[in-house]
Each structure stands twice: as structure tokens, then as C-alpha cells.
Design a protein around this motif. Structure first.
Motif, PDB file in Angstrom:
ATOM      1  N   ARG A   1       0.726  -1.181   0.118  1.00  0.00           N
ATOM      2  CA  ARG A   1       0.019  -0.027   0.000  1.00  0.00           C
ATOM      3  C   ARG A   1       0.871   1.280   0.142  1.00  0.00           C
ATOM      4  N   THR A   2       0.668   2.165  -1.004  1.00  0.00           N
ATOM      5  CA  THR A   2       1.429   3.448  -1.139  1.00  0.00           C
ATOM      6  C   THR A   2       0.672   4.472  -1.488  1.00  0.00           C
TER       7      THR A   2
ATOM      8  N   GLU B   1      -4.210   6.694  -1.608  1.00  0.00           N
ATOM      9  CA  GLU B   1      -3.549   5.618  -1.436  1.00  0.00           C
ATOM     10  C   GLU B   1      -4.159   4.443  -2.163  1.00  0.00           C
TER      11      GLU B   1
ATOM     12  N   GLU C   1      -3.452   0.104  -3.205  1.00  0.00           N
ATOM     13  CA  GLU C   1      -2.707  -1.043  -2.967  1.00  0.00           C
ATOM     14  C   GLU C   1      -2.667  -2.067  -4.193  1.00  0.00           C
TER      15      GLU C   1
END
Length: 399
Positions: A167-168, A183, A185
Motif C-alpha cells: 500500500r502506497t 492511497e 494497494e
């Protein structure tokens, strides 16, 4: 000749059309960003093959090779012509623009670099037109799939982390150019995802090119070859350097070491990977988090962010002997040290933690990033009249 007024139409970072006049101006800008050599060879300069010559690092390698090293030879890419509904791809227009500006003995080929048919066509050209000697090969290929010429198997590359989901933060722009930090994933690699990605983006095809050309006796004494690569920041490592693409890059680097041993023994040559600094490219914008990271990095560095043309000029200096060949412990040329300096990465990491939709405009250079993405397709280029109709069916350059 078909003429149209073209305005940007996009789905996220993907644009449906390209602007010929904007691409022409962009090539001129890249040309100007690359420093000339003190003495550019006239006439019979070194013979080079650049695979993936129309975009990103490969485009920079082409321009820098022409301006910095005085190369002639073969430029290979895979682009699409204009149709009734769509313009040609941006790389098609950029190739035509390079051909007009180069003033060198160049052949521009459009086709599948993975195929043995293309490899044989290139070998024939080197033999018949360029005296049977190749001095340099630059390998810059980013592709979604590859057909193995031996088995007919189609391999597909994927952008996934290895081991677990990741997740970023990532950056998106809406149709009005308004930014949003969100965000996302990405699920982990499954099955043979890693092997498939390595088969496409690793070193297998690069080595096959060397095998084919060496088998025809076309590698000149002192021949050098470089595959263009990227490592990037710890902030994006999970989905990039430690992910499926990273596995392919590791394979590319291992291939370089194998090729280097062979070339040293056979022609006194060298094989290296060139680790370049970050750039806004059609490939990089597809990677989760990279656009956000690049905008933050530009916010930290401003004009100190090194453009690809200057990076590749430094590579050509090392490949041609104009400057010493400097390698790291893994045998790689490092053109990314300005990006990965500790103080730079610390400043970007601090901004990454602070990045939200509300704060992003104050900590990232979004105007630059948004314009850079559009410029990939010939839009948002200063000096271009986008209200004027332009011809879209530009012919592929002949030679």
C-alpha cells in the motif's frame, strides 16, 4: 494530408493523441539540453545501434549520441502510424523530428525488437551499409510483453511487489489538472509473475542481440554495450526495485556481468548497465508512487534535477573513452548519485510523509510535473500554437 486541431485527451497519465508540432519542439528542446562534445567526429563517426530510441532514456541516448559522440547507425523503436481516428504515437513524430535534425548517416527502423527477423534485418544493414562493424549498442526497452522466438511463448510483465500486498501513496490529476494524493494497494506477485516479468524485462533479449551480432562477426574491436536501468528511492522500492521489475533489473545486471566477460575475451569490449536518475516517461508514470515521488523530488531539487539528455551525455563520454569508465561494486555506471544523495532523499522522505491532497501543492512542483507528463505527448510545450491545425500523417523517415 490530414490536418486537425489537437487538444489533449487523456485517461489519467495516458493520452489518446499526440501533437506533431509539440513533439518537434520537444525534440529541439532535448537537443539543446544536451551539451556538444568539444570535438564531434565528422563524417564516419562510430556506428551505434540504439534499441528503444524514440522515448524516455532511449530518446535521450539517441540525441546525446548524435550531439556528444557523433554517432551514425541504426535507431530502432516500435511505434504506430496515424489513423483516421488517432494521431500517430508521440515516438513516431519524435523519430521523424530526429531524422530531420540529425544530419548523420542514420537508418530508422520500426518493428519488434524481440523478433529474430528484426535482428537479422539490423545485422544485414550493419554488414551492407556500415562496413560490417558495430561500435556501440544501447539497450533501452520497456515493454508489456515479449514473444520468445525459439518457443513462440508470449510472456507478460507485471508491476507487483513480491511476498505481500503493498500500500502506497500515489498522485493523480483530474480532467482539470487538479491534484489528488490517494492511497492504492497493489496485490503481490502470484504464480509465475516474477519469471514472466524477468523474461520480458530482464537481460535475455539483450544477450540474444549480442549473440546474433557476434555470430555474424559484426562486433568491432573495443565494442561497448549498455542496458539502461533504474534503481530509485527506498520510498518506491517495494513496488519497484524489490518487486517484479526489480527482479528483472537484477537479471539485467547479471547478464551485463556475463556479457562483459565474453566481450572482454573476444573483442576487448565492455558490457555495463547504466543506472539513470529519475525521469518523467510514459513507462514511469504507470508505476504506483513514482509520479508523486518525482514531483516531490523536483520540489526539493528544482533546476538541479538532471535531465535525461545530460545524464546520457555523461554515459556516452564513458562509452567512447572521452571520460574514464567509472563503475560501482556491481559493475554499473551510476548516473543517479545526485538523486540518491542522503540529504536529498531525507528531504523527499519528509515531504512524502507530509503529502496529502491539501498539502501537496506546497511541497511538490506540480506545475512542472503536470506539464512534463503532457509534453511526453507534445502538449504544453512553450512556443506551440495549439489553436492551429497540424498535419498528423507524418511519414516514417526513409534513408
Amino acid at each position: 494530408m490530414s490536418e486537425r486541431v489537437l487538444m489533449p485527451r487523456n485517461r489519467g497519465f495516458l493520452f489518446l493523441d499526440s501533437h506533431p508540432a509539440g513533439c518537434e519542439r520537444l525534440v529541439a528542446d532535448v537537443w539543446q539540453a544536451c551539451p556538444d562534445a568539444v570535438e564531434v567526429p565528422q563524417g564516419d563517426g562510430p556506428v551505434a545501434l540504439i534499441i528503444g530510441s524514440s522515448a524516455g532514456y532511449g530518446l535521450a541516448a539517441t540525441v546525446a549520441g548524435l550531439r556528444r559522440a557523433g554517432i551514425r547507425g541504426i535507431m530502432l523503436s516500435f511505434e504506430k502510424a496515424a489513423t483516421e481516428r488517432r494521431t500517430a504515437t508521440a515516438g513516431w513524430y519524435r523519430t521523424a523530428d530526429i531524422a530531420r535534425a540529425a544530419g548523420r548517416d542514420l537508418v530508422f527502423l520500426n518493428g519488434d525488437a524481440f523478433s529474430d527477423t528484426m535482428k537479422d534485418q539490423v545485422a544485414d544493414l550493419i554488414e551492407q551499409r556500415f562496413g560490417g562493424r558495430l561500435d556501440h549498442l544501447i539497450y533501452s526497452v520497456a515493454a508489456p510483453r515479449r514473444v520468445d522466438p525459439d518457443t513462440g511463448t508470449t510472456y507478460a510483465s507485471v508491476l507487483k511487489p513480491i511476498g505481500q500486498a503493498y500500500r502506497t501513496k500515489t498522485l493523480a490529476f483530474d480532467d482539470r489538472g487538479v491534484p489528488e494524493v490517494r492511497e492504492v494497494e497493489t496485490g503481490p506477485a502470484e504464480g509465475d509473475d516474477v519469471e514472466q516479468t524477468v523474461a520480458v524485462m530482464g537481460g535475455a533479449d539483450w544477450e540474444r542481440w549480442i549473440d546474433r551480432l557476434a555470430g555474424r562477426g559484426l562486433l568491432g574491436e573495443g565494442f561497448t554495450t549498455a542496458a539502461l536501468s533504474y534503481i530509485g528511492s527506498p520510498l518506491t522500492a517495494a513496488v519497484y526495485r524489490q518487486g517484479t521489475i526489480g527482479a528483472a533489473k537484477a537479471h539485467l545486471e547479471a547478464t551485463a556481468r556475463t556479457l562483459n566477460e565474453r566481450l572482454d575475451k573476444t573483442v576487448g569490449g565492455r558490457a555495463v548497465t547504466s543506472v539513470n536518475g529519475v525521469a518523467v516517461t510514459q513507462s514511469s508514470t504507470a508505476i504506483p508512487g513514482i509520479a508523486l515521488y518525482t514531483g516531490l523530488l523536483r520540489g526539493v531539487l528544482g533546476q538541479k534535477l538532471v535531465p535525461p539528455a545530460r545524464q546520457l551525455a555523461a554515459l556516452w563520454d564513458q562509452l567512447t573513452g572521452a571520460a574514464p569508465l567509472v563503475l560501482d561494486d556491481e559493475g554499473r555506471v551510476r548516473l543517479d548519485t545526485w538523486e540518491l544523495a542522503e540529504d536529498v532523499q531525507a528531504a523527499v522522505a519528509e515531504r512524502w510523509e507530509a503529502a496529502t491532497t491539501d498539502t501537496i501543492a506546497g511541497i511538490a512542483d506540480l506545475d512542472w510535473l503536470h506539464a512534463e507528463v503532457q509534453r511526453l505527448y507534445g502538449f504544453s510545450v512553450p512556443g506551440v500554437d495549439y489553436t492551429a491545425a497540424v498535419a498528423t500523417d507524418i511519414p516514417w523517415p526513409t534513408s
